[in-house]
Design a protein around this motif. Structure first.
Motif, mmCIF file in Angstrom:
data_model
loop_
_atom_site.group_PDB
_atom_site.id
_atom_site.type_symbol
_atom_site.label_atom_id
_atom_site.label_comp_id
_atom_site.label_asym_id
_atom_site.label_seq_id
_atom_site.Cartn_x
_atom_site.Cartn_y
_atom_site.Cartn_z
ATOM 1 N N ASP A 58 0.933 -1.057 0.165
ATOM 2 C CA ASP A 58 0.044 -0.101 -0.024
ATOM 3 C C ASP A 58 0.968 1.349 0.106
ATOM 4 O O ASP A 58 0.208 2.432 0.166
ATOM 5 C CB ASP A 58 -0.896 0.064 1.099
ATOM 6 N N SER A 59 2.090 1.101 -0.053
ATOM 7 C CA SER A 59 2.939 2.262 -0.042
ATOM 8 C C SER A 59 2.875 2.979 -1.600
ATOM 9 O O SER A 59 2.891 2.582 -2.460
ATOM 10 C CB SER A 59 4.371 1.734 -0.046
ATOM 11 N N PRO A 60 2.870 4.439 -1.377
ATOM 12 C CA PRO A 60 2.970 5.315 -2.663
ATOM 13 C C PRO A 60 4.348 5.403 -3.207
ATOM 14 O O PRO A 60 4.458 5.932 -4.507
ATOM 15 C CB PRO A 60 2.696 6.809 -1.869
ATOM 16 N N MET A 61 5.490 4.857 -2.474
ATOM 17 C CA MET A 61 6.732 4.854 -2.921
ATOM 18 C C MET A 61 6.668 3.576 -4.123
ATOM 19 O O MET A 61 6.231 2.623 -4.011
ATOM 20 C CB MET A 61 7.913 4.469 -2.087
ATOM 21 N N GLY A 62 7.424 3.803 -5.189
ATOM 22 C CA GLY A 62 7.767 3.036 -6.427
ATOM 23 C C GLY A 62 8.879 1.859 -5.865
ATOM 24 O O GLY A 62 9.459 2.237 -4.952
ATOM 25 N N ILE A 89 6.442 -8.936 2.910
ATOM 26 C CA ILE A 89 5.470 -9.845 3.248
ATOM 27 C C ILE A 89 3.930 -9.463 2.730
ATOM 28 O O ILE A 89 3.165 -10.390 2.667
ATOM 29 C CB ILE A 89 5.392 -10.564 4.721
ATOM 30 N N THR A 90 3.703 -8.112 2.807
ATOM 31 C CA THR A 90 2.431 -7.654 2.394
ATOM 32 C C THR A 90 2.368 -7.734 0.797
ATOM 33 O O THR A 90 0.877 -7.555 0.338
ATOM 34 C CB THR A 90 2.353 -6.314 2.820
ATOM 35 N N ARG A 91 3.308 -7.924 0.018
ATOM 36 C CA ARG A 91 3.012 -8.051 -1.537
ATOM 37 C C ARG A 91 2.961 -9.596 -2.025
ATOM 38 O O ARG A 91 2.799 -9.865 -2.992
ATOM 39 C CB ARG A 91 4.515 -7.638 -2.118
ATOM 40 N N ARG A 92 3.116 -10.702 -1.185
ATOM 41 C CA ARG A 92 3.063 -12.073 -1.698
ATOM 42 C C ARG A 92 2.660 -13.068 -0.470
ATOM 43 O O ARG A 92 3.176 -12.825 0.506
ATOM 44 C CB ARG A 92 4.111 -12.452 -2.484
ATOM 45 N N ASP A 93 1.975 -14.155 -0.795
ATOM 46 C CA ASP A 93 1.567 -14.980 0.418
ATOM 47 C C ASP A 93 2.975 -16.036 0.622
ATOM 48 O O ASP A 93 3.999 -15.897 -0.213
ATOM 49 C CB ASP A 93 0.335 -15.984 -0.091
ATOM 50 N N PRO A 94 2.920 -16.580 1.783
ATOM 51 C CA PRO A 94 4.107 -17.370 2.113
ATOM 52 C C PRO A 94 4.630 -18.485 0.992
ATOM 53 O O PRO A 94 5.848 -18.378 0.798
ATOM 54 C CB PRO A 94 3.666 -17.934 3.246
ATOM 55 N N ALA A 95 3.624 -19.044 0.323
ATOM 56 C CA ALA A 95 4.107 -20.013 -0.618
ATOM 57 C C ALA A 95 4.878 -19.358 -1.675
ATOM 58 O O ALA A 95 6.090 -19.938 -2.312
ATOM 59 C CB ALA A 95 3.054 -20.864 -1.217
ATOM 60 N N ALA A 96 4.474 -18.275 -2.163
ATOM 61 C CA ALA A 96 4.884 -17.499 -3.284
ATOM 62 C C ALA A 96 6.407 -16.798 -2.950
ATOM 63 O O ALA A 96 7.326 -16.872 -3.607
ATOM 64 C CB ALA A 96 4.241 -16.321 -3.504
ATOM 65 N N GLY A 118 8.130 -6.205 7.073
ATOM 66 C CA GLY A 118 6.960 -5.649 6.686
ATOM 67 C C GLY A 118 5.825 -5.857 7.502
ATOM 68 O O GLY A 118 4.503 -5.435 6.833
ATOM 69 N N GLN A 119 5.794 -6.682 8.622
ATOM 70 C CA GLN A 119 4.595 -7.107 9.233
ATOM 71 C C GLN A 119 3.937 -5.736 9.668
ATOM 72 O O GLN A 119 4.704 -4.867 10.129
ATOM 73 C CB GLN A 119 5.160 -8.094 10.205
#
Length: 302
Positions: A58-62, A89-96, A118-119
């Motif tokens: 959800d960050s506005p930073m690229g 960790i907010t960008r992909r699930d654990p398996a990915a 990133g928790q």
């Protein structure tokens, strides 16, 4: 701990004393062809590792996707270790997360380290433990024979405890030498401790300190959250962390001055217990950042 075995001492030997951390925004604005040339240049200068980060979903930073970007780093070099600092960790699930890391580790044996963090939320430690559980479960099903070092972006004592139990070490971002000493005490002697160090080869105090302040906004202070709470544990007050950040705070997290000043601060982390220190030059583009690293290399690697 993950079911896969990692020889931590072998990782230490591969890394050496100093590596490089490049800001995600710098890489986002740098063409990949230029990145390849500069990554090879970093390797030729004798640095043992190359890292970058990834902002939260959800960050506005690229920022470029972590595994794709770090794959470019690996492909552009021959020996250097590459690490995510951190894959969010907010960008992909654990398996990915496991699958991406295991793929790079299989393709480039001994050259990839996964740093995660990133928790968020009301129970960040519970979120982190559950995420690690998911990664470990995935490791029994997907590329289960592929081992890679796994680190946490730990700051406080509780996260260091999780790291000591469940991972191969920690990668603290933007922390003073005092934090490195505390981290080693919390971790014990075995886990990897790989801190990040901002630097700027500039002997003008106003210019150097202003470069860090611009990262947060000229009139802003350090945002509330884990970083602010951690710095309060280290003895900083609201007078340091608010209203533009105090010189005392800036000088604790930024190594600035001449080459000897930068080298002295970088080595101080090693003396405090770090295994490997990641140097992050502040510069207007990637080439200028590597120019600073080139000036430092003869003193760091002698």
């Amino acid at each position: 701990m993950s079911a896969t075995f990692v020889d931590v001492e072998d990782v230490r030997q591969r890394l050496g004393s100093f590596g490089v951390w490049i800001a995600p925004m710098t890489l986002l604005t740098t063409p990949v062809a230029t990145q390849r040339a500069q990554f090879a240049r970093i390797e030729s200068l004798g640095y043992g590792s190359l890292w970058s980060g990834e902002p939260p979903a959800d960050s506005p930073m690229g920022g470029r996707e972590a595994f794709a970007e770090h794959g470019v780093m690996l492909a552009a070099t021959e020996r250097i270790v590459v690490g995510t600092g951190v894959a969010n960790i907010t960008r992909r699930d654990p398996a990915a997360m496991h699958s991406g890391a295991a793929t790079l580790a299989e393709a480039y044996p001994g050259r990839f380290i996964l740093g995660i963090g990133g928790q968020t939320g009301d129970s960040p430690l519970s979120q982190l433990r559950a995420y690690l559980d998911g990664m470990d479960a995935a490791a029994t099903q997907v590329l289960s024979e592929t081992a890679y070092p796994r680190l946490l972006a730990a700051l406080g004592p509780k996260t260091h405890d999780v790291a000591a139990q469940r991972t191969h070490g920690v990668h603290p971002f933007m922390q003073p030498v005092e934090h490195t000493a505390n981290a080693r005490r919390l971790l014990g002697p075995e886990p990897l401790l790989i801190p990040h160090q901002f630097l700027m080869l500039n002997e003008d105090a106003e210019t150097a300190r202003g470069a860090i302040r611009s990262v947060f906004g000229s009139d802003a202070g350090l945002p509330n959250g884990f970083y602010a709470n951690n710095f309060r544990r280290l003895g900083f007050t609201d007078d340091d962390l608010l209203d533009g950040l105090s010189d005392r705070f800036i000088d604790a997290v930024l190594a600035w001055g001449g080459r000897d000043d930068i080298v002295s601060r970088s080595r101080a982390h090693l003396h405090a217990g770090a295994d490997h220190v990641l140097l992050h030059p502040i510069a207007h583009d990637l080439t200028a950042a590597v120019d600073q690293l080139e000036l430092l290399a003869p003193l760091l690697h002698n």
